[in-house]
Design an enzyme around this catalytic site. Sequence first.
Site: not given
Length: 360
Positions: A290, A205
């Site tokens: 992350e 996306d």
Amino acid sequence: MKVKLKNVFVIYFLVSVIGLMYALLQLGECWAERSSCSAGAELRAGQPCDCSQHLRSASDLMHGKDKKISQLLSEVKRLQARGKGPELEGQALPVIYAITPTYARLVQKAELVRISQTFLHVKNFHWIVVEDSPVKTQLVSELLAQSGLRFTHLHTETPKEHKLKESDPNWLKPRGVEQRNLALQWLRENRELSEEGVVYFADDDNTYSLRLFDEIRSTKRVSVWPVGLVGGLRFERPLVEKGRVVAFYTAWKPNRPFPMDMAGFAIALQLLLANRKARFDLLAERGYLESSLLQSLVSIEELEPRADNCTKVRRGTGSQDSWVLSMVLGVQCVEWVRAGDQDSWVLSMLLGVGNVKFCL
């Protein structure tokens, strides 16, 4: 049109035979003239018959033939170099492995097609697509087969207890965790530590500039750069002093170990292969996904800033509320002006999309 060496040598042989026949013909005429001369006055006067003109013609013919063959060989080498040059150049570059987790939804095909068109322009590129599904779907299988890209198609289903419900906000639980980890496992099982490459987590996306891939290909450990329209800001970026990352410009939980978006870093393949236990934590707190991977690979001081020391998001001229993002969508810049607190919504509406993230 390809010129094969076999064809050149056939031409060379035919020209040589023709040249030899012509030379023999000239010599035959010379001897005939000499016989004629022997019966004539010239021979009686002690003057030999002059065959040098015929011999010189044959020599010139052979020299011209050799020159022509040399030109043909040079042309063959030039054509071969032009045909193989870019391919060899691409093969010499480190491979970029883009890992894309994906799941079934209304816009899935449109978004995969869109980013695949970008990836087609990247040299030495390998796309690893991992479906959140118990099986490989026909939609994704056919799309990859027709993409023209070198790819690996994997699938694994997220455990039900970790899946978002339709009523849940997107940020409630991390998505694509198991899929990214499966891609890392595939790399460790199918690539050697001696191989050079770069691993990038390219969500479907997002929108990517081709310049991004030029920036990250030289990654030694972990490279970082700014990302636009993320975290409630118009951009997030590492703060760099004297060529080293010292902090991060971010609004949400800046005290995270690595307060970065998934689209804002790339990892050297050899670093991932050398640290076989490094992976994303399925139970990571919101915003820490992350960090769960990066903190087992690198320290902040070891990060490699890209995009001119992470300055490629820079203020534009004119209004104080005007900003310019460079290196976006393969164009010179994308510009928008303040519209209250709805800056990103205005830009998304102008671009005709509902959710866009600019990866510099």
